[in-house]
Structures are given as C-alpha cells and as structure tokens.
Design a protein around this motif. Structure first.
Motif, mmCIF file in Angstrom:
data_model
loop_
_atom_site.group_PDB
_atom_site.id
_atom_site.type_symbol
_atom_site.label_atom_id
_atom_site.label_comp_id
_atom_site.label_asym_id
_atom_site.label_seq_id
_atom_site.Cartn_x
_atom_site.Cartn_y
_atom_site.Cartn_z
ATOM 1 N N SER B 97 0.843 -1.188 0.000
ATOM 2 C CA SER B 97 0.000 0.000 0.000
ATOM 3 C C SER B 97 0.872 1.230 0.000
ATOM 4 O O SER B 97 1.971 1.221 0.538
ATOM 5 N N SER B 98 0.375 2.280 -0.612
ATOM 6 C CA SER B 98 1.129 3.525 -0.549
ATOM 7 C C SER B 98 1.030 4.121 0.847
ATOM 8 O O SER B 98 0.148 3.779 1.627
ATOM 9 N N ALA B 99 1.929 4.987 1.134
ATOM 10 C CA ALA B 99 1.961 5.658 2.437
ATOM 11 C C ALA B 99 1.963 4.660 3.586
ATOM 12 O O ALA B 99 1.368 4.897 4.629
ATOM 13 N N SER B 100 2.625 3.520 3.379
ATOM 14 C CA SER B 100 2.694 2.522 4.438
ATOM 15 C C SER B 100 4.100 2.506 5.012
ATOM 16 O O SER B 100 5.070 2.422 4.275
ATOM 17 N N LYS B 101 4.186 2.571 6.304
ATOM 18 C CA LYS B 101 5.503 2.629 6.898
ATOM 19 C C LYS B 101 6.103 1.233 7.034
ATOM 20 O O LYS B 101 5.403 0.226 7.048
ATOM 21 N N ILE B 102 7.423 1.195 7.140
ATOM 22 C CA ILE B 102 8.131 -0.053 7.391
ATOM 23 C C ILE B 102 8.150 -0.307 8.897
ATOM 24 O O ILE B 102 8.426 0.591 9.679
#
Lengths: 117, 114
Positions: B97-102
């Motif tokens: 997903s976009s804007a998904s943090k690690i």
C-alpha cells in the motif's frame, strides 16, 4: 560522495534545551524519513516526507517538529529536550515511486547520537 | 497491523560456519519483506527484499532469504560467514500500500568468532 548525510554526528545537551539535527540527500529521492533507535537497537519511524509534504507522522511528542525546506533536506527540531530523547536518530531517503510505500530501498544516513543529560 | 518478530537477539557463530537468522511476521494483508544490516556505528543498509515471485531471494554479500507464506517466515541464511559479517541484522515488513511505513524487528546481533 556521501548519499545521505546528517549533522551533527554527536550531540550532547542538557534537559530543557532546544536542538536541531540536519539531513541532506544527494540521490534525487522524493521521500525522506526520520527514525529513532533506542538503546536496545529498536528502530521506529517518526516522520516521512514526500516532495516536502508530510505523509507519515507517528505518535511522537509535538516537541519534535520536522521541517523540509526542499525535497533534498529534512531537518528535525526538538524542543525542551528530555532524558528519554537520548537515542540515535537516523535520516533516510528513498525514490518513493509509491509515496512512503517502503517498496523502494531506503538509504540511511550515519546517524546522530543524541545524549541528554 | 503488521508486526515482525526476530526470535534471537544474539547469534554467535564460528567463522566459515553457516548461519540462519530467524524472522517471523504477522499481517492480515499481503506484505513486502526486507532484511537490513547495520555495521557498528553506521546506518542501515539493505541486504535483500522480497516483493513477489520466487520465494528464494538473493542479496548482497552472499546472503539469501526464503519467503514462506504458510509459516509466515522470512529467515536469512549464509552458507559460510566471515568476520566482516559481524553486525546487527534487522528484518522488516510493509504492506502492499502507498503511504505505508516499514515496521522493523528488534534486531539480531551476529557475532563471528575466529
């Protein structure tokens, strides 16, 4: 040439002071990040910017304020420093085809070791 | 929400011996998986990543990892370690997903004995 650079490398300061850490990347990346690594090596994201726009803002005290004057720079300002702020702070960048997706490799700076006394 | 568990905080190994660093993840959606290495007093560097396709992923410095969806694991392996492999190793996960943090694991310190 350093890809992601941070200044200063070491920062020792007293409680209650205000300090800034600077980060610059010369990779032409669109996305930049700030991470905090505690004494147990636990690494947690704090903020992420894509083309100067804030896209990830984790639950951090509002004493921490990131500023991105352009997409090559992401600075971190910390007000009223506390003992618990002592940690290593890492800046990173990625190409960010999907903003903040994490799919792209992240390039990390060398870290800034902050010690609050 | 995703999470990552690195079962071993420290792994001591003799030089030229094989090593496996374990990583398990949990997620209700499809994920991307990564291994990063942190040498002493340095930032993190990507070793390898799994996005899709072949479940066996080869990375830099002779490391490889295998994605096992049924066991939700992504263990890192090297057939013969060198003193220079002494470092902290982090497993990480992010959503498709976009804007998904690690999300990073807690790290495994690999120490190589001569």
């Amino acid at each position: 040439d350093t890809a992601v650079s941070q200044t200063p490398k070491y920062l020792v300061t007293q409680m209650g002071n205000d300090k800034s850490i600077k980060c610059e990347q010369n990779l032409g990346h669109d996305t930049m990040y700030w991470y905090k690594q505690d004494s147990k090596k636990f690494l947690k994201i704090m903020f992420s910017y894509n083309n100067k726009e804030l896209i990830i803002n984790e639950t951090v005290p509002n004493r921490f304020s990131p500023k991105s004057p352009d997409k090559a720079h992401l600075n971190l300002h910390i007000n009223s420093l506390e003992l618990g702020d002592s940690a290593v702070y890492f800046c990173a960048s990625s190409q960010g085809a999907l903003a903040g997706s994490g799919v792209d490799e992240q390039y990390f700076g060398p870290g800034t070791r902050l010690t609050v006394t | 929400a995703q999470s990552v568990t690195q079962l071993d905080s420290q792994v001591p190994v003799f030089e030229e011996a094989p090593v496996e660093l374990r990583c398990n993840y949990s997620s209700s959606v499809s994920v991307y998986l990564f291994w990063y290495v942190q040498y002493p007093n340095q930032g993190l560097q990507l070793l390898l990543k799994y996005l899709s396709g072949s479940t066996l992923v080869k990375g830099i410095n002779g490391f490889e990892a295998e994605f096992n969806k049924s066991q939700t694991s992504f263990h890192l392996r090297k057939p013969s370690v060198h003193i220079s492999d002494t470092a902290e190793y982090f497993c990480a996960v992010t959503r498709h997903s976009s804007a998904s943090k690690i999300i990073f694991g807690s790290g495994t310190r690999l120490s190589i004995r001569p």
